[in-house]
Design a protein around this motif. Structure first.
Motif, PDB file in Angstrom:
ATOM      1  N   SER B  44       0.834  -1.205   0.000  1.00 47.20           N
ATOM      2  CA  SER B  44       0.000   0.000   0.000  1.00 47.20           C
ATOM      3  C   SER B  44       0.864   1.249   0.000  1.00 47.20           C
ATOM      4  N   GLN B  83      -8.477   0.332  -0.726  1.00 41.55           N
ATOM      5  CA  GLN B  83      -8.841  -0.952  -0.141  1.00 41.55           C
ATOM      6  C   GLN B  83     -10.220  -0.888   0.538  1.00 41.55           C
ATOM      7  N   ASP B 159      -5.850  -0.965  -4.826  1.00 36.89           N
ATOM      8  CA  ASP B 159      -5.308  -1.471  -3.562  1.00 36.89           C
ATOM      9  C   ASP B 159      -6.238  -2.542  -2.991  1.00 36.89           C
TER      10      ASP B 159
HETATM   11 MG   LIG Z   1      -2.370  -2.609   2.306  1.00 35.05          MG
END
Ligand SMILES: [Mg+2]
Ligand SMILES: Nc1ncnc2c1ncn2[C@@H]1O[C@H](COP(=O)(O)OP(=O)(O)O)[C@@H](O)[C@H]1O
Lengths: 254, 371
Positions: B44, B83, B159
């Motif tokens: 990330s 995410q 992500d």
């Molecule tokens: Mg991550």
């Protein structure tokens, strides 16, 4: 299914049970006086003859409204509430936004901010009366240092209302700051990152994300402040006003 | 469209955590690149540095031929799917999709054309008036994807966008993303910790560990030739069987492999690279699908006798968990045909395809070259 319903109603009963003392207290100290006052207001009730013999309807209200001094006071109160809440909101939101991006020493800033709020209104009144004393006060002294004529802060009819607005802001603005700051720090961080990638400037992010997400907090904060600032018979303000304007003996802001 | 180049990129967070060390990666124009690695390995962080949400401590980041280290995220013309989706919670789906275009001052008719087209492609047009809180996880994910798509950026950064979806939806979205990449041809950097996603979606995989790149390559290349035991154990499910053992010189360039009860000789033409390591401890890598029940199935098979521990019947195949026995007994997992059965304790005679063997140095964990 049935069991769930039973649990739910048991929960609810327990909830009522736990809140009962508080509810009873609120009823006794808020609802009862309010209805008492309303009931009294439609009767010819004096301290010499404290009874409800004569029903007068809206008579009391009419006579109050016919009184020009009452109307003047009413107008001043409305003006005071509007101006104070507006300015406090603007300053409070600005400071809250700035503090929200501060990471270090946050508790210290909180502590400093909360100081005025913790102070007794009477004391606030006394302190400021000394600060603002026409000939002995520090404010006029500081003004004289930079060659500005002394101002009759509490005596002049034009200036007094603004003086009181200023003192109230000094005293109460931290309330706004703390409430709005709590709201701001509870906002999610992710939409701001999404907005940065989407191409939003700081101002656009404020306008399109912070403001809409803060509306509920802003409304509640404004409501609370409006109620406190405009509450007739407020313990806080009349005392403060009284202590500020005592000795001046002018009806400039009664 | 543009390539993305990372040159010796480092990231140290203000609290002193060094999340990425010396990462260099060339992502080609139009490539579907996968960043794969266990949780906390800096995927990330790398993606956020490319997006401009995180400052780069040292190194150069190039989009196309421009160094963009200090360019504002808005100016990088890159879209990111977070995410956790990071939708605007107070806006409707329609506003979420069009916000980025409005900010860029795109013509309203053009906005509605793009939003309509994207929404139809993702099947989210019936949800236009809903707020994110009224959507399911899969719908939110598609809205987040749509918000990136309408921008028509130079590159997409994703992500772990599929990590919150259930298995069926995840499989469907994998296919959708592959099709999308094929039709748009835009550069995509896709972060995941799921090796199935990595193997099926990526044109190339970049495997990361502890903030460093371990291996970059095409999925099958990485799968067949892992550079070290970490990659070998990370890709594929069941993972490669890694057994402690050692090599012995068997003369004529051949080497003998010993691990517990397992012992076999690798002929010289398959073992050129291994012979120099004779006498040293090694880790032997045997992929679960390279075992057979009969010895005629592959060219160079050697017998491996094991004792069944348990079997997992998956429908299309059976995973046999077996012990190699001996004083260095280890458990291995073997893929068997779907009608294979074995009761615990039963002896099973397996044949391993020698041409697929991997040997790693135990001291460095790195793979020994075969030739
Ligand atoms: Mg991550
Ligand atoms: N904002 C941050 N501040 C400090 N450390 C961070 C921050 N974000 C991530 N880290 C640390 O950096 C490392 C890499 O994190 P991350 O890039 O999120 O990993 P991944 O996405 O691969 O799971 C982790 O050890 C994590 O704890």
């Amino acid at each position: 299914m049935n069991q769930l319903v039973t649990i739910e109603s048991a929960d609810r009963r327990f909830g009522w049970f736990m809140s009962a003392p508080t509810l009873a207290l609120l009823l006794a100290v808020i609802l009862f006086p309010v209805f008492w006052a309303l009931f009294t207001s439609v009767h010819d009730y004096t301290l010499i003859a404290p009874d409800f013999d004569t029903f007068t309807g809206l008579q009391n209200y009419f006579s109050a409204l016919r009184n020009s001094e009452f109307r003047h006071s009413l107008g001043l109160t409305a003006f005071f509430v509007f101006v104070v809440v507006l300015i406090e909101f603007v300053i409070g939101f600005g400071v809250a936004l700035m503090l929200n991006s501060v990471n270090r020493f946050k508790p210290i800033y909180y502590g400093i901010l909360l100081c005025p709020l913790l102070m007794n209104p009477v004391i606030v009144g006394l302190i400021w009366r000394m600060f603002l004393h026409p000939s002995l006060g520090i404010v006029n002294y500081l003004l004289s240092v930079v060659s500005i004529e002394p101002v009759n802060w509490l005596g002049s009819t034009n200036v007094a209302i603004w003086t009181i607005v200023m003192v109230d802001i000094w005293h109460q603005v931290s309330f706004m700051i703390v409430l709005l700051l709590a709201g701001l720090s509870a906002l999610p961080k992710e939409p701001y990152e999404a907005a940065r990638v989407d191409g939003a400037s700081t101002f656009k992010a404020f306008r399109h994300i912070t403001l809409p997400l803060m509306w509920p907090v802003i409304i509640v904060t404004l409501l609370i402040r409006l109620i406190f600032a405009g509450r007739p018979g407020d313990l806080d303000r009349p005392c403060q006003l009284f202590h500020l304007s005592e000795g001046v003996r002018q009806p400039s802001c009664r | 469209m543009a390539s993305i180049t990372l040159k010796n990129i480092n990231k140290t967070y203000p609290n002193g955590v060094s999340a990425v060390h010396d990462v260099s990666l060339d992502i080609r124009d139009g490539e579907f690149m996968i960043l794969l690695g266990p949780s906390g390995c800096g995927k990330s962080t790398t993606l956020r540095m490319i997006a401009g949400l995180e400052s780069i401590t040292s190194g150069d980041l190039l989009i196309g031929t421009n160094r963009v280290n200090d360019v504002d995220p808005a100016q990088r013309d890159i879209a990111i799917v977070f995410q956790n989706y990071a939708l605007y919670p107070h806006m409707t789906v329609l506003d979420n999709l069009s916000f980025g275009l409005k900010l860029r001052g795109v013509d309203p008719t053009e906005i509605s054309r793009r939003v309509q087209r994207t929404a139809e492609m993702l099947g989210i047009h019936p949800l236009f008036d809903r707020k994110p809180s009224q959507l399911s996880g899969g719908q939110r994910q598609r809205v987040a994807l749509g918000r990136a798509l309408v921008r028509e950026p130079q590159a997409f950064l994703l992500d772990e966008p599929l990590s919150n979806l259930d298995a069926t939806l995840r499989a469907a979205m994998r296919t959708e993303l592959i099709k999308l990449h094929r039709s748009l041809g835009t550069t995509i950097v896709h972060v995941t910790h799921d090796q199935v996603e990595a193997m099926t979606m990526g044109e190339r995989i970049c495997i990361m560990k502890d903030g460093e790149i371990v291996q970059v390559g095409e999925p099958m290349d990485v799968y067949r030739n892992p550079v070290n035991t970490f990659v070998a154990g990370f890709l594929a499910s069941p993972p490669m069987n890694l057994l402690a053992g050692h090599l012995e010189d068997a003369g004529d360039g051949a080497v003998k492999v010993l691990s517990g009860n397992i012992a076999f000789t690798i002929p010289s033409h398959l073992a050129k690279g291994f012979s120099s390591h004779a006498g040293k401890p090694v880790t032997i890598g045997l992929r679960s699908e390279d075992f057979y029940l009969s010895n005629g199935a592959a060219k160079h098979t050697v017998p491996v006798n094991v004792e069944a521990v348990t079997t997992e019947v998956l429908g299309s195949e059976v995973i046999l968990v077996a012990s190699t026995g001996g004083n260095a007994a280890a458990e291995i997992q073997v893929r068997m045909p779907r009608d294979f059965r074995a009761s615990p304790g039963e002896k099973v005679a397996l044949h391993f395809d020698l041409s697929q063997i991997q040997v790693f140095s135990t001291t460095t964990t790195r793979a020994l070259p075969r030739i």
